[in-house]
Enzyme design. Sequence first.
Site, PDB file in Angstrom:
ATOM      1  CG  HIS A  97      -2.493  -0.347  -2.845  1.00 15.97           C
ATOM      2  ND1 HIS A  97      -2.578  -1.395  -3.736  1.00 15.97           N
ATOM      3  CD2 HIS A  97      -1.699  -0.773  -1.842  1.00 15.97           C
ATOM      4  CE1 HIS A  97      -1.855  -2.407  -3.289  1.00 15.97           C
ATOM      5  NE2 HIS A  97      -1.310  -2.057  -2.137  1.00 15.97           N
ATOM      6  CB  ALA A  98      -5.409  -1.984   1.435  1.00 16.01           C
ATOM      7  CE1 TYR A 156       3.134  -6.039   0.707  1.00 12.49           C
ATOM      8  CE2 TYR A 156       4.414  -5.240  -1.149  1.00 12.49           C
ATOM      9  CZ  TYR A 156       3.566  -4.998  -0.085  1.00 12.49           C
ATOM     10  OH  TYR A 156       3.162  -3.712   0.181  1.00 12.49           O
ATOM     11  CG  HIS A 162       3.567  -2.075  -4.171  1.00 12.79           C
ATOM     12  ND1 HIS A 162       2.350  -2.528  -4.645  1.00 12.79           N
ATOM     13  CD2 HIS A 162       3.540  -2.264  -2.842  1.00 12.79           C
ATOM     14  CE1 HIS A 162       1.630  -2.999  -3.654  1.00 12.79           C
ATOM     15  NE2 HIS A 162       2.317  -2.848  -2.531  1.00 12.79           N
ATOM     16  CG  HIS A 222      -1.823  -7.499   4.522  1.00 14.66           C
ATOM     17  ND1 HIS A 222      -0.749  -8.298   4.201  1.00 14.66           N
ATOM     18  CD2 HIS A 222      -1.380  -6.224   4.333  1.00 14.66           C
ATOM     19  CE1 HIS A 222       0.279  -7.554   3.843  1.00 14.66           C
ATOM     20  NE2 HIS A 222      -0.082  -6.289   3.901  1.00 14.66           N
ATOM     21  CD  GLU A 223      -3.392  -2.931   4.674  1.00 12.22           C
ATOM     22  OE1 GLU A 223      -2.610  -2.262   5.363  1.00 12.22           O
ATOM     23  OE2 GLU A 223      -3.094  -3.362   3.543  1.00 12.22           O
ATOM     24  CG  HIS A 257       0.851  -3.484   7.988  1.00 11.72           C
ATOM     25  ND1 HIS A 257       2.135  -3.937   7.857  1.00 11.72           N
ATOM     26  CD2 HIS A 257       0.285  -3.619   6.753  1.00 11.72           C
ATOM     27  CE1 HIS A 257       2.336  -4.334   6.584  1.00 11.72           C
ATOM     28  NE2 HIS A 257       1.228  -4.151   5.918  1.00 11.72           N
ATOM     29  CD  GLU A 276       3.896  -5.440   3.803  1.00 12.01           C
ATOM     30  OE1 GLU A 276       2.690  -5.770   3.782  1.00 12.01           O
ATOM     31  OE2 GLU A 276       4.268  -4.251   3.863  1.00 12.01           O
TER      32      GLU A 276
HETATM   33  O1  X8Z Z   1       0.173  -3.921  -1.035  1.00 11.70           O
HETATM   34  C1  X8Z Z   1      -0.231  -4.824  -0.327  1.00 11.70           C
HETATM   35  C2  X8Z Z   1      -1.014  -4.520   0.928  1.00 11.70           C
HETATM   36  C3  X8Z Z   1      -0.589  -3.240   1.555  1.00 11.70           C
HETATM   37  S1  X8Z Z   1       0.973  -3.306   2.277  1.00 11.70           S
HETATM   38  C4  X8Z Z   1      -2.476  -4.431   0.591  1.00 11.70           C
HETATM   39  N1  X8Z Z   1      -0.038  -6.113  -0.710  1.00 11.70           N
HETATM   40  C5  X8Z Z   1       0.645  -6.451  -1.942  1.00 11.70           C
HETATM   41  C6  X8Z Z   1      -0.151  -6.031  -3.161  1.00 11.70           C
HETATM   42  O2  X8Z Z   1      -1.337  -5.749  -3.031  1.00 11.70           O
HETATM   43  O3  X8Z Z   1       0.403  -6.012  -4.254  1.00 11.70           O
HETATM   44  C7  X8Z Z   1      -0.448  -7.296   0.032  1.00 11.70           C
HETATM   45  C8  X8Z Z   1      -0.087  -8.458  -0.830  1.00 11.70           C
HETATM   46  C9  X8Z Z   1       0.819  -7.942  -1.912  1.00 11.70           C
HETATM   47 ZN    ZN Z   2       1.083  -4.582   3.905  1.00  8.48          ZN
END
Ligand code: X8Z
Ligand code: ZN
Length: 616
Positions: A355-356, A523, A513, A385-386, A389, A413
């Site tokens: 997960h990024a 988000y 998450h 997105h990354e 941050h 975010e």
């Molecule tokens: O978790 C993330 C990022 C890392 S903070 C990749 N996002 C959420 C997800 O993937 O569920 C970005 C959009 C929503």
């Molecule tokens: Zn993020």
Amino acid sequence: MNFPLKQPSQIALIVSLALGLSACNDTQATVSTSAAKVEKIDSAAAIEFINQAEADLANLNIEANRAEWIYSNFITDDTAALSAAMGEKVTSTSVRYATEAAKYAHVELDAVNARKLNSLRSSLVLPAPLDPAKNAELASIVSELNGLYGKGKYCFADGRCLTQPELSNLMAESKDPAVLLEAWQGWREIAKPMRPLFEREVELANEGAKDLGYADLSELWRSQYDMEPDAFSAELDRLWAQIKPLYDSLHCYVRGELNEQYGDEVAPKTGPIPAHLLGNMWAQQWGTIYNSVAPEDADPGYNVTELLAQNGYDEIKMVKQAEGFFTSLGFGALPDSFWTRSMFVQPQDRDVVCHASAWDLDNLDDIRIKMCIQKNAEDFTVIHHELGHNFYQRAYKNQPFIFKNSANDGFHEAIGDTIALSITPKYLQKIGLLDSVPDASKDIGLLLKQALDKVAFMPFGLMIDQWRWQVFNGTIKPEQYNQAWWDLREKYQGVKAPIARSEADFDPGAKYHVPGNVPYTRYFLAHVLQFQFHKALCDIAGDTGPVHRCSIYGNEAAGAKLNEMLEMGASQPWPEALNVITGTKQMDAKAVLDYFAPLQVWLDEQNTEANRQCGW
Ligand code: X8Z
Ligand code: ZN
């Protein structure tokens, strides 16, 4: 990363009280000398405490970042144990400081120290109880849950075992409902063993929250937004009510198109949409099914995934291109260590958390990303997105440690996403990916693609913590975890599980998450904020065209304004930060509605023409 002590600072009731008091400074003359003396001693002691705690946590944070980086880059029993040991230390230290901070709550302090003190008290995400045995237990659960997610795989009957990003690719590409269903169901198997761990984690962290004076963990999570927790919940309801009519139109259109594609059996005309048909493992962003639902006469005729492939973009080149956007705004290039220490490609020889994420190892310059980049449009956006941050982290590096954070977590975010809103045809042409910019007749296609990602996401962004907050405050009992999850999925998103689920399943755990303990409302907020930022930055850049065609690429005035806000970190309440860029202190989803206004009209026309019964 997601360490308890690195969670956003905030300013709840306590600080408003402290600030209120400091406004009465002139009355101090009437205070008796001895009382004034006590007050002075108190504030000196409080400041000494704050300085000590801040220095200690700053050091500990670097150590913890390293342990966590190694664990999620190399998941083994040993690295799990090291990560748990570190987590134990960080949590017990933060809880000790949070408890002590509460003791100084009555002390009159200057605004900066009052804000720091409040942050020390309320920035924890998973506070452990004071009992060391319970703290150790919680730390080990946290590590184990992360490991279960990171190691998760699903093996098909032919022996192929796929990791999360590989299964996600399948969900995005396959149009075969049986394959989609198998991948959907298979991935959720990884979450079943998480259920008892999660239940215990909630129990322990709730106890920790109570020890700190909060009603439960829900109240603690919701007190991190410079306003009362219930006022924050009401603010979310307000924003969602603004967006819901647009979402309903999109839902109605997509459901109708899916029905035409798959037929009544697989994709019924009415009711919630089966969650495996939306091109994403969690039905959270639907952009990958754009081709299936695209308007016949307004398709812009290009596809970023294909453009990247045709132009020989590998993972590094994708990141370099994203960095180039930031530098075009006047931000400095990323340091060499970013390139040598980041993880861009999924290693074949070990388990990692794919997960990024974006990291700031030393709270100065050692910024990195960790991603299993897929060479497609979706991940090109995630890279932006990354990096958002990372550029935020670097911009606030001169703040004191407690303020090395975003104004609220939604801001962190929103930054990279704001930049990604500028990946327009005009921008793609500028960087040589596209030969010519499609004319205005193709705008509906462009807007639909964007809405499938952004508008579709909003109810998902909201529902995850609606579920968690109710779990934390006891409204949802452990024996209702899965049913309540699907009730909320249906209520907010209008999606349903494609096959029967039961309490033997733990579908929330299949979303990173939840086992990762990353609050999710951030988000949702980011999806509102990014449209406010984009509009304001386009105005600064002097772009007078439609806002969905605006790209701030190369505009240093917009970059300077963005940087002005980023540099503030968490030093001031978020409305002040919002005000710097947008000139308003209110979050407002009108920016979303304005951006998609032409699409909303078009969707409603389509739905009426096809005589669709909207809603579910
Ligand atoms: O978790 C993330 C990022 C890392 S903070 C990749 N996002 C959420 C997800 O993937 O569920 C970005 C959009 C929503
Ligand atoms: Zn993020």
